[in-house]
Enzyme design. Structure first.
Site, PDB file in Angstrom:
ATOM      1  N   CYS A   1       0.814  -1.221   0.000  1.00 10.49           N
ATOM      2  CA  CYS A   1       0.000   0.000   0.000  1.00 10.49           C
ATOM      3  C   CYS A   1       0.847   1.271   0.000  1.00 10.49           C
ATOM      4  O   CYS A   1       0.331   2.363  -0.265  1.00 10.49           O
ATOM      5  CB  CYS A   1      -0.940   0.014   1.197  1.00 10.49           C
TER       6      CYS A   1
ATOM      7  N   HIS B 280      -3.219   7.127   2.944  1.00 15.42           N
ATOM      8  CA  HIS B 280      -3.656   5.837   2.413  1.00 15.42           C
ATOM      9  C   HIS B 280      -5.045   5.537   2.965  1.00 15.42           C
ATOM     10  O   HIS B 280      -5.315   5.752   4.142  1.00 15.42           O
ATOM     11  CB  HIS B 280      -2.653   4.750   2.827  1.00 15.42           C
TER      12      HIS B 280
ATOM     13  N   ASN C 106     -10.371  -0.018   0.416  1.00 16.08           N
ATOM     14  CA  ASN C 106      -8.907   0.036   0.407  1.00 16.08           C
ATOM     15  C   ASN C 106      -8.411  -0.497  -0.943  1.00 16.08           C
ATOM     16  O   ASN C 106      -8.563  -1.687  -1.232  1.00 16.08           O
ATOM     17  CB  ASN C 106      -8.376  -0.819   1.566  1.00 16.08           C
TER      18      ASN C 106
HETATM   19  O1  UT7 Z   1      -3.804  -1.339   3.690  1.00 10.34           O
HETATM   20  C1  UT7 Z   1      -2.923  -1.976   4.578  1.00 10.34           C
HETATM   21  C2  UT7 Z   1      -3.232  -1.669   5.931  1.00 10.34           C
HETATM   22  N1  UT7 Z   1      -4.472  -2.314   6.334  1.00 10.34           N
HETATM   23  C3  UT7 Z   1      -5.064  -1.803   7.367  1.00 10.34           C
HETATM   24  O2  UT7 Z   1      -4.627  -0.797   7.840  1.00 10.34           O
HETATM   25  C4  UT7 Z   1      -6.252  -2.531   7.991  1.00 10.34           C
HETATM   26  C5  UT7 Z   1      -6.095  -2.436   9.496  1.00 10.34           C
HETATM   27  N2  UT7 Z   1      -7.128  -3.088  10.272  1.00 10.34           N
HETATM   28  C6  UT7 Z   1      -8.399  -2.672  10.335  1.00 10.34           C
HETATM   29  O3  UT7 Z   1      -8.802  -1.773   9.637  1.00 10.34           O
HETATM   30  C7  UT7 Z   1      -9.291  -3.275  11.366  1.00 10.34           C
HETATM   31  O4  UT7 Z   1      -8.527  -4.059  12.258  1.00 10.34           O
HETATM   32  C8  UT7 Z   1     -10.424  -4.166  10.777  1.00 10.34           C
HETATM   33  C9  UT7 Z   1     -11.446  -3.298  10.070  1.00 10.34           C
HETATM   34  C10 UT7 Z   1      -9.871  -5.187   9.825  1.00 10.34           C
HETATM   35  C11 UT7 Z   1     -11.160  -4.894  11.918  1.00 10.34           C
HETATM   36  O5  UT7 Z   1     -11.669  -3.942  12.847  1.00 10.34           O
HETATM   37  P1  UT7 Z   1     -11.421  -4.136  14.416  1.00 10.34           P
HETATM   38  O6  UT7 Z   1     -12.125  -3.048  15.095  1.00 10.34           O
HETATM   39  O7  UT7 Z   1      -9.930  -4.263  14.612  1.00 10.34           O
HETATM   40  O8  UT7 Z   1     -12.170  -5.487  14.710  1.00 10.34           O
HETATM   41  P2  UT7 Z   1     -11.563  -6.816  15.343  1.00 10.34           P
HETATM   42  O9  UT7 Z   1     -10.710  -7.532  14.372  1.00 10.34           O
HETATM   43  O10 UT7 Z   1     -11.016  -6.507  16.693  1.00 10.34           O
HETATM   44  O11 UT7 Z   1     -12.891  -7.649  15.555  1.00 10.34           O
HETATM   45  C12 UT7 Z   1     -13.885  -7.269  16.529  1.00 10.34           C
HETATM   46  C13 UT7 Z   1     -15.019  -8.249  16.438  1.00 10.34           C
HETATM   47  C14 UT7 Z   1     -14.568  -9.695  16.510  1.00 10.34           C
HETATM   48  O12 UT7 Z   1     -15.543 -10.434  17.201  1.00 10.34           O
HETATM   49  P3  UT7 Z   1     -15.330 -10.837  18.747  1.00 10.34           P
HETATM   50  O13 UT7 Z   1     -14.089 -11.651  18.779  1.00 10.34           O
HETATM   51  O14 UT7 Z   1     -15.222  -9.546  19.482  1.00 10.34           O
HETATM   52  O15 UT7 Z   1     -16.569 -11.609  19.051  1.00 10.34           O
HETATM   53  C15 UT7 Z   1     -14.554 -10.133  15.068  1.00 10.34           C
HETATM   54  O16 UT7 Z   1     -14.737 -11.512  14.916  1.00 10.34           O
HETATM   55  O17 UT7 Z   1     -15.669  -8.095  15.181  1.00 10.34           O
HETATM   56  C16 UT7 Z   1     -15.726  -9.356  14.519  1.00 10.34           C
HETATM   57  N3  UT7 Z   1     -15.629  -9.126  13.086  1.00 10.34           N
HETATM   58  C17 UT7 Z   1     -16.688  -8.835  12.327  1.00 10.34           C
HETATM   59  N4  UT7 Z   1     -17.998  -8.714  12.607  1.00 10.34           N
HETATM   60  C18 UT7 Z   1     -18.824  -8.395  11.611  1.00 10.34           C
HETATM   61  C19 UT7 Z   1     -14.507  -9.107  12.291  1.00 10.34           C
HETATM   62  N5  UT7 Z   1     -14.848  -8.823  11.029  1.00 10.34           N
HETATM   63  C20 UT7 Z   1     -16.195  -8.656  11.029  1.00 10.34           C
HETATM   64  C21 UT7 Z   1     -17.104  -8.341  10.007  1.00 10.34           C
HETATM   65  N6  UT7 Z   1     -18.411  -8.225  10.349  1.00 10.34           N
HETATM   66  N7  UT7 Z   1     -16.730  -8.152   8.724  1.00 10.34           N
END
Ligand code: UT7
Length: 338
Positions: free
Chosen positions: A115, A255, A285
């Protein structure tokens, strides 16, 4: 090299027609429009057709940049393509684009900085201009991320979109002067975001396909943490090296990975919300292409003025990160300088 400068003369972008909405994703994985919007700021992303490849999208963006500059393709000296979703492992996507646009006198190669690719490529392009080796350089960022996205993995499939952005770099203005640059990497964290299959470690076998190793894998939480910290440091280092104050930045062009990441960087860099470019809602993204698409957006909205400083900052797999300051010389509207 003293006294020489490098400018972005024109931009060109391309987005495929097909749109994948949050509602469409609700039918593929256990997710919701509310969750995606709240956690990422995304509503929709563009997705390339099956027969439309990274090179095709890159060539379309490149042609627009050349048309806006009224430059014949045969006058392009070098094509640098930033992509993590190339048509093939080899030959380079840059060579495929060279053939498609008829830039028969151009050298061509790809770079891989995920990226952060656009910022790395702009820094290489600037160096070639300053060395005097080349006059007209096309930088192309193009991604067909849908081809390496696992639409059974809700942690990643909601994030990515396809698209391309290109810019023509020259040694003379008017345009966006490429100023201070700050680049970095940490290969020790390469496992946080990567594509395990297809390279020489895990060449394609029935087993790698069954284990879904040809799709990108990401530890989202950790990547998020590193993204905020690294982009903040890169941006601040660029502002300081350029002897500027955050108030001297007309627009932060980050980005486009996640609205929460964008907001956090802006806050940490003390750049007010109204000066932050955010197109994540409609494009998702798009990796290397995202900064070019964001730049195009503010240029078509006629927001850029003479002498404005634009602060570009990116972060991606590698890990890689980078920041760069563009200073407007003259007018820059609709992706064209005058
Ligand atoms: O371009 C390169 C760089 N990339 C990035 O910068 C991406 C960086 N990461 C992110 O943007 C975020 O970490 C995400 C958007 C991918 C995820 O957001 P988050 O707030 O970090 O969520 P999380 O991974 O901590 O997940 C929280 C909860 C989990 O459930 P539990 O364990 O709390 O029950 C996940 O299983 O949300 C759940 N979850 C979802 N729920 C509904 C994860 N993905 C989803 C989804 N829909 N798509």
């Amino acid at each position: 090299m003293t006294g020489k400068k490098a400018y972005i003369s024109t931009l060109g972008t391309y987005l495929p027609k097909k749109i994948l909405t949050n509602q469409d994703l609700e039918k593929l994985v256990d997710t919701s429009d509310e969750w995606i919007l709240l956690r990422t700021g995304m509503k929709e992303r563009h997705i390339a057709d099956e027969g439309e490849y990274t090179s095709d999208m890159g060539a379309k963006a490149a042609k627009i940049a050349l048309e806006r500059a009224k430059l014949d393709p045969s006058d392009v000296d070098l094509i640098i393509v930033a992509t993590l979703s190339p048509d093939y492992t080899f030959p380079s996507t840059a060579c495929l684009i060279q053939a498609q646009i008829g830039a028969k006198n151009a050298a061509a190669f790809d770079i891989q900085a995920a990226c952060t690719g656009m910022i790395y490529a702009l820094s290489i392009g600037k160096s070639f201009i300053l060395s005097g080796m080349y006059k007209n350089i096309l930088i192309v960022a193009s991604e067909k991320l849908s081809s390496i996205t696992d639409y059974k993995d809700r942690n990643t499939c909601i994030l990515f979109g396809d698209g391309a952005a290109a810019c023509l770099i020259r040694g003379e203005g008017p345009g966006l002067e490429i100023g201070t640059i700050s680049l970095g990497a940490d290969g020790g964290q390469s496992g946080l975001l990567y594509l395990p299959g297809g390279g020489c470690r895990n060449p394609a076998t029935t087993e790698t396909v069954n284990e879904r190793m040809h799709y990108l894998k990401m530890d989202g939480k950790e990547v998020f943490r590193h993204a905020v910290r690294r982009m903040e440091l890169a941006a601040v280092s660029c502002i300081n090296d350029a002897k500027l104050d955050p108030l001297d930045i007309a627009y932060l062009v980050p980005h486009q990975a996640n609205t929460r990441i964008i907001d956090a960087i802006a806050k940490r860099c003390q750049i007010p919300q109204e000066r932050v470019v955010n197109v994540v809602k409609h494009y998702g993204n798009t990796s290397a292409s995202s900064i070019g698409l964001a730049l195009e957006q503010i240029s078509v909205e006629h927001k850029i003025k003479n002498k404005d400083n634009l602060l570009l900052v990116a972060f991606g797999a590698g890990l890689t990160w980078g920041s760069l300051i563009l200073t407007v010389e003259g007018d820059f509207k609709n992706g064209t300088s005058s």
